[in-house]
Design a protein around this motif. Structure first.
Motif, PDB file in Angstrom:
ATOM      1  N   ALA A  19       0.421   8.795  -0.813  1.00  0.00           N
ATOM      2  CA  ALA A  19      -0.237   9.566  -1.882  1.00  0.00           C
ATOM      3  C   ALA A  19       0.734   9.926  -3.015  1.00  0.00           C
ATOM      4  O   ALA A  19       0.717  11.041  -3.553  1.00  0.00           O
TER       5      ALA A  19
ATOM      6  N   GLU B 144      -0.635   4.467  -2.002  1.00  0.00           N
ATOM      7  CA  GLU B 144      -1.795   5.114  -1.386  1.00  0.00           C
ATOM      8  C   GLU B 144      -1.395   5.763  -0.059  1.00  0.00           C
ATOM      9  O   GLU B 144      -1.773   6.895   0.224  1.00  0.00           O
ATOM     10  N   ARG B 145      -0.637   5.034   0.726  1.00  0.00           N
ATOM     11  CA  ARG B 145      -0.276   5.528   2.063  1.00  0.00           C
ATOM     12  C   ARG B 145       0.431   6.881   2.005  1.00  0.00           C
ATOM     13  O   ARG B 145       0.186   7.752   2.835  1.00  0.00           O
TER      14      ARG B 145
ATOM     15  N   GLY C 122       0.788  -1.237   0.000  1.00  0.00           N
ATOM     16  CA  GLY C 122       0.000   0.000   0.000  1.00  0.00           C
ATOM     17  C   GLY C 122       0.814   1.278   0.000  1.00  0.00           C
ATOM     18  O   GLY C 122       0.293   2.362   0.324  1.00  0.00           O
TER      19      GLY C 122
ATOM     20  N   GLU D 218       2.244  10.339  -6.541  1.00  0.00           N
ATOM     21  CA  GLU D 218       1.580  10.577  -7.823  1.00  0.00           C
ATOM     22  C   GLU D 218       2.432  10.218  -9.030  1.00  0.00           C
ATOM     23  O   GLU D 218       1.913   9.922 -10.108  1.00  0.00           O
TER      24      GLU D 218
ATOM     25  N   GLU E  49       1.752   1.281 -11.582  1.00  0.00           N
ATOM     26  CA  GLU E  49       0.822   1.973 -10.689  1.00  0.00           C
ATOM     27  C   GLU E  49       0.727   3.469 -10.948  1.00  0.00           C
ATOM     28  O   GLU E  49      -0.322   4.079 -10.729  1.00  0.00           O
ATOM     29  N   ARG E  50       1.850   4.065 -11.351  1.00  0.00           N
ATOM     30  CA  ARG E  50       1.909   5.519 -11.493  1.00  0.00           C
ATOM     31  C   ARG E  50       2.740   5.874 -12.722  1.00  0.00           C
ATOM     32  O   ARG E  50       3.648   5.133 -13.097  1.00  0.00           O
TER      33      ARG E  50
END
Ligand SMILES: [Zn+2]
Ligand SMILES: [Zn+2]
Length: 387
Positions: free
Chosen positions: A155, A152-153, A149, A157, A339-340
């Motif tokens: 944030a 998300e944890r 995580g 970008e 993911e990004r």
């Protein structure tokens, strides 16, 4: 934004960190000492938050800038390889059979150097997440940190990564958009027949003959099945039999190998054909094939806009940025890029032994360029808003 003076000043200190890490290599997720040093230094630099134990032995440090803004992730890898070092250097590995032969000691030291500078200056708006991952060399430490995580944890970008590269001039950069490093899959095929006396082959079903045929037949996946304009590697790297005798035909043999591709369609094709060919060869000779096919790292894909940006920063640091070749090696930064958006760049290690070679060593003279690129990414991407 050429080489920052601060990194020229910090070079002896960062070099000392790098050589200490080189003397104490740790493999896969066993990067306990390294992660401990990373966390301790990040705290000493004044990072706003330092979290250990992400993806088992990964570390994330946060540095907040002066104003609000995006969060960007900068990633270094910390793990070494199971290689007996042969450099004979003063700072050579003190752990027999483990060696920083891919320069992850240099990557960790450069990101620490950038962290020290960024925590001192904070000449940006937004937040930098410093990501130190274990187990890049086959263990999927990046995958584990993502699964834990991390994105998300904190944030996060966008993400950026860097690897030293022997053969690229020292301190110069190279990058490419799109697929860059290959997907790395692996297979294990057990061919079973019937063992027996080597002088009575007619009473056996000889799996060594099946295996020999299979090694050659697998070469046709690349030469006869793959579209010639695509990239694919199929390598059989291990061929073991259950017999060590001169006069015993074994009941089974096991082949292992790796498959490298840069797109999904050839990747699927390779698996399908390897399964069909192994089953077909075994059937031809009256045996059976047990096939384990494992998909490991995905293709690492640089996103276009972030690649342009990363190249622009590299040009400011080094005066130029070359187009990198496609690389059929794997890189688990691929999981972060799934993911990004983000980009992964190569920094020249000069004319050194290749990575994964027992005589390889990271060139400390690349440190100012690498650190300046990291700092440049942050200060350009998280530029201070006027007023
Ligand atoms: Zn490596
Ligand atoms: Zn590496």
């Amino acid at each position: 934004m050429p080489i920052k003076n601060r990194f020229a000043e910090l070079l002896p200190e960062i070099t000392a960190w790098r050589r200490d890490l080189h003397e104490h290599p740790e493999i896969l997720f066993e990067t306990h000492r390294t992660a401990g040093i990373v966390a301790e230094k990040l705290r000493a630099f004044g990072c706003d938050e330092v979290v250990e134990g992400i993806g088992r032995t990964g570390v994330v440090g946060l540095i907040r800038g002066q104003g609000a803004g995006p969060v960007i992730g900068l990633r270094a890898d910390m793990d070494a390889l199971p290689i007996l070092e042969a450099t004979g250097l003063d700072h050579a590995s003190k752990t027999a059979g483990a060696m920083h032969a891919c320069g992850h000691d240099g990557h960790t030291a450069m990101l620490l150097g950038a962290a020290k500078y960024l925590a001192e200056t904070r000449n940006f708006d937004g937040t930098v997440a410093l990501i130190f991952q274990p187990a890049e060399e086959g263990g999927g430490g990046g995958r584990e940190m993502v699964a834990d995580g991390m994105m998300e944890r904190f944030a996060i970008e966008e993400v950026y990564g860097m690897h030293n590269w022997p053969g690229i001039p020292l301190g110069q950069f190279a990058i490419r958009p799109g697929p860059f490093f290959a997907a790395t899959d692996q297979f294990r095929i057990t061919l079973a027949g019937k063992g027996g006396h080597a002088a009575k082959p007619h009473e056996t079903c000889d799996p060594t003959v099946m295996g020999a045929q299979l090694v050659l037949a697998l070469q046709t996946v690349v030469s006869r099945n793959c579209d010639p304009v695509e990239q694919m590697v199929v390598s059989v790297t291990s061929f073991e039999t259950a017999s060590t005798a001169y006069n015993v035909i074994p009941p089974s043999v096991t082949l292992k190998g790796t498959v490298r591709t840069l797109k999904d369609a050839p990747r699927d094709l390779a698996e399908e054909r390897i399964r069909e060919i192994a089953a077909g060869i075994a059937a031809t000779f009256g045996g059976t094939a047990g096939i384990e096919y494992e998909r490991n790292y995905p293709v690492m894909v640089n996103t276009a806009e972030e690649t342009d940006f990363a190249a622009e920063v590299a040009r400011k640091v080094a005066g130029d940025c070359a187009e990198a070749p496609l690389i059929m090696g794997g890189e688990d930064f691929a999981y972060l890029l799934q993911e990004r958006p983000g980009a992964y760049i190569l920094v020249g290690n000069g004319d050194s032994a290749p990575v994964h070679h027992p005589e390889y060593d990271f060139n400390d003279e690349a440190i100012p360029a690498g650190c300046s690129w990291w700092a440049g990414i942050v200060e350009a991407r998280l530029g201070r808003s006027p007023g």
